[in-house]
Design an enzyme around this catalytic site. Structure first.
Site, PDB file in Angstrom:
ATOM      1  CE1 TYR A 111      -3.980   2.097   0.332  1.00  0.00           C
ATOM      2  CE2 TYR A 111      -2.648   3.324   1.898  1.00  0.00           C
ATOM      3  CZ  TYR A 111      -3.759   3.236   1.093  1.00  0.00           C
ATOM      4  OH  TYR A 111      -4.655   4.275   1.035  1.00  0.00           O
ATOM      5  CB  SER A 140      -7.108   2.757  -2.615  1.00  0.00           C
ATOM      6  OG  SER A 140      -7.560   4.064  -2.426  1.00  0.00           O
ATOM      7  CG  ASP A 162     -14.071   4.139  -6.421  1.00  0.00           C
ATOM      8  OD1 ASP A 162     -14.239   5.005  -5.535  1.00  0.00           O
ATOM      9  OD2 ASP A 162     -13.058   3.435  -6.494  1.00  0.00           O
ATOM     10  CG  HIS A 212     -12.497   3.193  -2.856  1.00  0.00           C
ATOM     11  ND1 HIS A 212     -11.786   3.461  -4.012  1.00  0.00           N
ATOM     12  CD2 HIS A 212     -11.579   3.201  -1.854  1.00  0.00           C
ATOM     13  CE1 HIS A 212     -10.509   3.630  -3.722  1.00  0.00           C
ATOM     14  NE2 HIS A 212     -10.355   3.474  -2.422  1.00  0.00           N
TER      15      HIS A 212
END
Length: 716
Positions: A484, A564, A648, A683
């Site tokens: 991430y 993301s 999203d 999302h």
């Protein structure tokens, strides 16, 4: 969304519902893979005298028939391909079997009743149950009844202190825009009107009179993509119309904030307000609710730290903060003198990151040591009482509890231990197992190893590698590397059914705790922001190289995955080092770094990214790694399956649309470039279990097939 049918050639002959396609037919179709035509339109922007082309700008319009036609055509190709993989349905069946067990959350007491969430196994949404003091159980709220396709989810509940009313939020199609409904908890009858257009907020009660919530002005254009810049705090009085709600904070020239939070202290004496310009740092105020029209009391008047109210006891204000304490600490001050110069350390900063929680009359200091949990118990005088014994090495999280409570719960999990719930005696610190899932998965068959590898600039980065015992570690095993690297978010060990399926089939699962996250506090986060963002990509590249060099896998058997901000990570790494992996799986990624701040509340991400408007230097830095702008013609990119949702409204799907279009137009080899667009989905939060299981089958079968497996790796 309207749908348009477009002929797309050879793949229409492959039915999406085929269960056992012939391998020869499937192979022929894949070799003739033909993408829908994606029109290029001349659009050019000038950034500090530099011209930048944006030929797929038209895909940003989520309301246009052309975009909807493109979505339809892309999905037709993608699902035709995915559903033709011989063992896709085998993986789906494995995921369904593993998922199909009772799942439970820690209970919480409200009034005289106890509430908890439960899922019987394959229910699309978790169900909120209630149990009275006699032990009689009933369904209180069942989100599976909200919509026939399971895409309307329960997005939060807030009860009055006495438990007589509840404000619950729903999300439709995964959107961040929420609706609030108030019920009488005894009769379950609705009280008043449905409150609409709530965003990034719950409904926080003041006594039994009304509740506070946050909203933005509704965009004039698309509510899924138009910029939403100024958050506002409102108060809704029960029995009145929403049009009469009182604006409490925000939206004025004096005080504008992109994100606002407002909730009531546990004693209901104070309204706590937080204002943020970006996702890091915020101002903090209190408002005395005992005094009508009382002014705001300033606690913190700048955006230099993340400071939150931990508790209020009489005239004492307890705060958790990273102000002058990058790893976090707990401070106490008199509520009459709440500004930083009056703060006194209660639980000082240590070398480990602190996340405190209040349960009963105690503060539990939850520390993170190389991404592993440690929990210590303190009283409100700052006296250390004990360390809480945890079942093993992994992630533990203590549940908050009311001042009157004598016990609470904590959850525990790691990469090979399913989440279990433990009861914790607040007075003695003794723990006992409260609930463990009955799942067809044996933790003793798996093992995890934490390693520390060296990144490009010499920084040591931790990574945890998990696999089934007996998996060959000679470079032949398929591996998924996950990361991430942003927004101060830490990835501590968690149990995941998708990765359990992956490991059961002979795969290695690795998570790299790269810079940009919060694993080592503010300094670790800041080292992966703005002009240091390349550190994040370098850390991830070094993780992949470690896995290959140490024979956990090979380049031909490696998939990289993230969502993301992690989707940005995958997009950047695959464009910088396309030779390093065989498969790339970017989920709902931020792919256009020059325009991300022009959609919804994206401008608030500027603390991590900076924006192309800031300066020529910032523009050039973003331009250098922006995935959409760094796809080069003549390059062979890995087999790529892009994931996004058409609803999203956090990272708008145009990011993924434009990235996929660039890759499809410039790919120089036969590796497929596909985009999987989940309809009526956002999302990720609230995604129905049935859709999640389909996604598991798709990414794993796509990965293994493109790694060269004609059958599952552990099949002889």
């Amino acid at each position: 969304m309207r749908h348009f049918f477009i002929p797309i050639g050879c793949l229409l002959a492959l039915s999406a519902c085929q269960d056992n396609p012939k391998k020869e037919e499937a192979q022929e179709a894949w070799e003739k893979l033909s993408y829908p035509q994606t029109q290029q339109k001349v659009v050019e922007d000038d950034y500090f005298g530099i011209k930048v082309s944006d030929p797929y700008r038209w895909l940003e319009d989520d309301q246009s028939p052309e975009t909807e036609s493109w979505v339809k055509a892309q999905n037709e190709v993608t699902f035709g391909y995915l559903h033709s993989i011989p063992y896709r349905n085998q993986i789906k069946a494995q995921a369904e079997k593993l998922w199909n067990h009772e799942q439970l959350t820690a209970p919480f007491d409200i009034g005289e009743d106890t509430y908890y969430y439960k899922n019987n196994g394959l229910q699309d949404q978790d169900v909120l149950y209630r149990k009275n003091k006699e032990g009689k159980e009933e369904v209180f709220l069942d989100p599976n009844t909200f919509a026939s396709d399971g895409t309307t989810s329960l997005a939060g509940v807030n009860f009055t202190k006495d438990g007589s009313m509840v404000c619950y939020l729903i999300s439709e199609g995964g959107s961040d825009w929420r609706k609030a409904i108030v019920l009488d908890t005894k009769t379950k009858e609705q009280i008043g009107d449905t409150i609409v257009n709530i965003k990034y907020s719950g409904g926080f009660w003041y006594k039994n009179e009304g509740f506070y919530y946050c909203s933005y002005d509704k965009p004039k254009g698309s509510e899924l993509s138009e910029k939403t810049d100024q958050n506002k705090l409102y108060y809704h009085k029960i029995g009145t119309r929403q049009s009469e709600d009182k604006l409490i904070f925000g939206g004025t020239p004096e005080e504008k904030n992109r994100y606002v939070g407002g909730y009531v202290s546990n004693d209901e004496n104070y309204l706590i307000i937080r204002g943020e310009e970006t996702t890091s740092g915020g101002k903090l105020w209190l408002k005395d609710l005992r005094k009508p029209n009382s002014p705001l009391i300033t606690v913190l008047n700048d955006y230099s730290s993340d400071t939150f109210v931990l508790s209020i006891k009489g005239d004492k204000l307890y705060l958790q903060t990273n102000l002058n304490a990058p790893n976090g600490k707990v401070v106490v001050t008199d509520i009459k003198n709440p500004t930083p110069e009056h703060w006194k350390d209660l639980i000082p900063e240590t070398e480990n990151v602190l996340t405190p929680v209040v349960a009963g009359n105690y503060i539990f200091a939850q520390y993170m040591i190389d991404a592993i949990s440690e929990i210590k118990q303190y009283d409100f005088e700052g006296k250390f009482l004990r360390e809480i014994k945890l079942p093993s090495i992994g992630t533990a999280s203590v549940e908050s509890a009311e001042e009157k409570d004598t016990e609470t719960y904590f959850t525990f999990e790691n990469y090979y231990t399913p989440l279990s719930i433990y009861k914790l005696d607040l007075e003695t610190g003794k723990t006992e197992l409260y609930w463990a899932p009955k799942i067809d998965f044996n933790p003793n068959d798996f093992e995890s190893k934490q390693v520390f590898y060296t990144s490009k600039d010499g920084t040591k980065v931790p990574m945890i590698i998990t696999y089934k015992k007996g998996t060959p570690l000679d470079g032949t095993a398929p591996a998924t590397l996950y990361g991430y690297g942003g927004f101060n978010i830490s990835y501590t060990p968690w149990f995941s059914i998708p990765y359990a399926v992956w490991m059961n089939n002979g795969g290695v699962f690795a998570v790299a705790n790269i810079r940009g996250g919060g694993e080592y506090g503010t300094k670790w986060h800041d080292a992966g922001t703005k002009f240091q963002k390349q550190n994040v990509f370098d850390d991830f590249i070094a993780a992949a190289e470690y896995l290959v060099d140490n024979h956990y896998t090979s380049k031909e058997k490696l998939a990289i995955k993230g969502g993301s901000n992690g989707g940005l990570l995958i997009g950047a790494v695959m464009t910088q080092r396309p030779d390093l992996m065989r498969v790339a799986l970017p989920y709902v990624g931020v792919m256009d770094m020059l325009r991300y701040h022009k959609f919804t509340s994206g401008a608030g991400w500027a603390y991590d990214y900076g924006t192309s408007d800031d300066s020529k230097e910032m523009f050039e830095y973003l331009y250098k790694y922006s995935p959409v702008h760094n796809v080069k013609k003549g390059t062979c990119y890995p087999a790529t399956l892009v994931f996004t949702g058409d609803h999203d409204d956090r990272v708008v799907p145009a990011h993924s649309f434009k990235f996929a279009a660039q890759l499809q137009s410039k790919q120089a080899c036969k590796n497929p470039i596909l985009i999987r667009i989940e309809t009526n989905a956002g999302h990720g939060a609230g995604t129905p279990v049935s859709k999640i299981i389909d996604q598991i089958a798709d990414w794993q079968s796509f990965s293994l097939w493109n790694m060269g497996y004609k059958k599952l790796p552990n099949e002889k």
